[in-house]
Design an enzyme around this catalytic site. Structure first.
Site, PDB file in Angstrom:
ATOM      1  N   LYS A  13       0.837  -1.210   0.000  1.00 53.31           N
ATOM      2  CA  LYS A  13       0.000   0.000   0.000  1.00 53.31           C
ATOM      3  C   LYS A  13       0.871   1.259   0.000  1.00 53.31           C
ATOM      4  O   LYS A  13       0.677   2.164  -0.798  1.00 53.31           O
ATOM      5  CB  LYS A  13      -0.939   0.000   1.219  1.00 53.31           C
ATOM      6  N   ARG A  85     -10.173  -0.357   7.424  1.00 53.77           N
ATOM      7  CA  ARG A  85      -9.805  -1.781   7.536  1.00 53.77           C
ATOM      8  C   ARG A  85     -10.965  -2.627   8.017  1.00 53.77           C
ATOM      9  O   ARG A  85     -10.827  -3.851   8.135  1.00 53.77           O
ATOM     10  CB  ARG A  85      -8.657  -1.957   8.534  1.00 53.77           C
ATOM     11  N   ARG A 124      11.626  -6.052   4.982  1.00 45.63           N
ATOM     12  CA  ARG A 124      11.464  -4.589   4.905  1.00 45.63           C
ATOM     13  C   ARG A 124      12.420  -3.880   5.872  1.00 45.63           C
ATOM     14  O   ARG A 124      12.598  -4.293   7.008  1.00 45.63           O
ATOM     15  CB  ARG A 124      10.032  -4.195   5.252  1.00 45.63           C
ATOM     16  N   ARG A 157      10.964  -2.380  11.492  1.00 45.42           N
ATOM     17  CA  ARG A 157       9.834  -1.948  12.311  1.00 45.42           C
ATOM     18  C   ARG A 157       9.568  -2.977  13.405  1.00 45.42           C
ATOM     19  O   ARG A 157       9.693  -4.171  13.173  1.00 45.42           O
ATOM     20  CB  ARG A 157       8.581  -1.801  11.432  1.00 45.42           C
ATOM     21  N   ARG A 168      -0.789  -9.794  12.694  1.00 45.12           N
ATOM     22  CA  ARG A 168      -1.363  -8.796  11.774  1.00 45.12           C
ATOM     23  C   ARG A 168      -2.092  -9.484  10.632  1.00 45.12           C
ATOM     24  O   ARG A 168      -3.133  -9.011  10.185  1.00 45.12           O
ATOM     25  CB  ARG A 168      -0.244  -7.885  11.231  1.00 45.12           C
TER      26      ARG A 168
END
Ligand code: AP5
Length: 214
Positions: A13, A85, A124, A157, A168
Site C-alpha cells: 500500500k 480496515r 522490509r 519496524r 497482523r
C-alpha cells in the site's frame, strides 16, 4: 481522484501510494500508519496509547482512527492508504466524506498471498529519519543499512517481527472479506494482483485509473 488502497500488511500500500503520487500530479498520500508512527515518535499522549496496539499487531480502536482521519482527509485529490480496515471504518469514512461534500471514486484492493506478505515484511527496512521503505532483496538501498535519500540508518519496524507479522495477518483475514464485499456492493472495487513486482502492479493500477473507472 479520491482513492483508497486496501490490502494485507505488506501488500504494498505504502510503496504503491508513493508511486501513484509521483505518477499523478496534485494528489496527496495519506497513510494512517505513518500518521500513527509520527505520534509514537513524538511520544505524545496519543502516541503512547497507539504504540500498545501497533506493537501488538492489532487495530487501534475505530473511534480513534476515525478522529485522526477526519482531521487529515483533504477535500481535493488523495490516496488514502491503510484506512478503512473494517466495515465500521468504511461507514465512518462515508460519513466523513459526506460531511466534507466529497465522494469516493475507487477502492483498490491489493490482493496478495500470505507467503508474499511474510517475505516482504521480514525483509522490509525503513529509514529512521525520513521513513523511506526498502526491502533487503526486492528494493535494496545502494549502501547496505543506509538510506539513499537522507543517509539515515535503516531499521526494522517493531511490528515486522515474525510473531507480530502472524498476528497482523490474522487480524487482516478476520475483517477483509467483509470490507471487500462492502466496496464491491457499491461498485467501487477493483482487485489488483499485488503478488507481482511493484512496477507491474503499478501498470495495472494506472490502467484501471485510465480506464476512467477511478
Ligand atoms: P500500517 O503501517 O498501515 O501497516 P500495514 O497495513 O500492516 O501495512 P504495512 O505498512 O506493513 O504494509 P504496506 O501494505 O504499506 O506495504 P509496503 O509498501 O510497506 O499500520 C500499522 C499499524 O497501525 C496497524 O497494525 C494498526 O495497529 C495501526 N493502524 C493502521 N491503520 C489502522 C486502521 N485503519 N485502524 C486501526 N488501526 C490501524 O511494502 C512492504 C515491503 O515489501 C517493503 O519492504 C517494500 O519495499 C516491499 N514491496 C512492496 N510492494 C512490493 C512488490 N510489488 N514487489 C516487491 N516488493 C514489494
Amino acid at each position: 481522484m479520491k482513492i483508497i488502497l486496501i490490502g494485507a500488511p505488506g501488500a504494498g500500500k505504502g510503496t504503491l501510494a508513493h508511486k501513484m503520487i509521483e505518477r499523478f500530479k496534485d494528489v496527496r498520500q495519506i497513510s494512517l500508519g505513518d500518521i500513527f508512527r509520527r505520534e509514537v515518535k513524538k511520544d505524545s499522549d496519543l502516541g503512547r496509547k497507539l504504540k500498545k496496539y501497533m506493537d501488538a499487531g492489532v487495530l487501534v480502536p475505530d473511534e480513534t482512527a476515525a478522529l485522526v482521519i477526519e482531521e487529515h482527509i483533504p477535500c481535493n485529490n488523495f490516496i488514502l492508504d491503510g484506512y478503512p480496515r473494517t466495515v465500521a471504518q468504511a461507514g465512518a469514512l462515508d460519513e466523513i466524506m459526506e460531511k466534507k461534500g466529497i465522494g469516493l471514486d475507487k477502492a483498490l484492493y491489493l490482493d496478495v498471498s500470505e507467503s508474499t506478505v511474510e517475505k516482504r515484511l521480514s525483509g522490509r527496512r525503513v529509514c529512521r529519519n525520513c521513513h523511506k521503505n526498502y526491502h533487503i532483496k526486492n528494493m535494496p538501498p545502494k549502501r547496505e543499512g543506509i538510506c539513499d535519500i537522507c543517509g539515515g540508518e535503516l531499521i526494522q519496524r517493531e511490528d515486522d517481527k515474525p510473531e507480530v507479522i502472524r498476528r497482523r495477518w490474522e487480524v487482516f483475514q478476520k475483517e477483509n472479506s467483509l470490507l471487500v464485499d462492502y466496496y464491491r456492493a457499491r461498485k467501487k472495487l477493483s482487485v489488483i494482483n499485488a503478488d507481482k513486482e511493484a512496477d507491474e502492479v503499478m501498470k495495472e493500477i494506472v490502467s484501471v485509473i485510465k480506464d476512467g473507472t477511478a
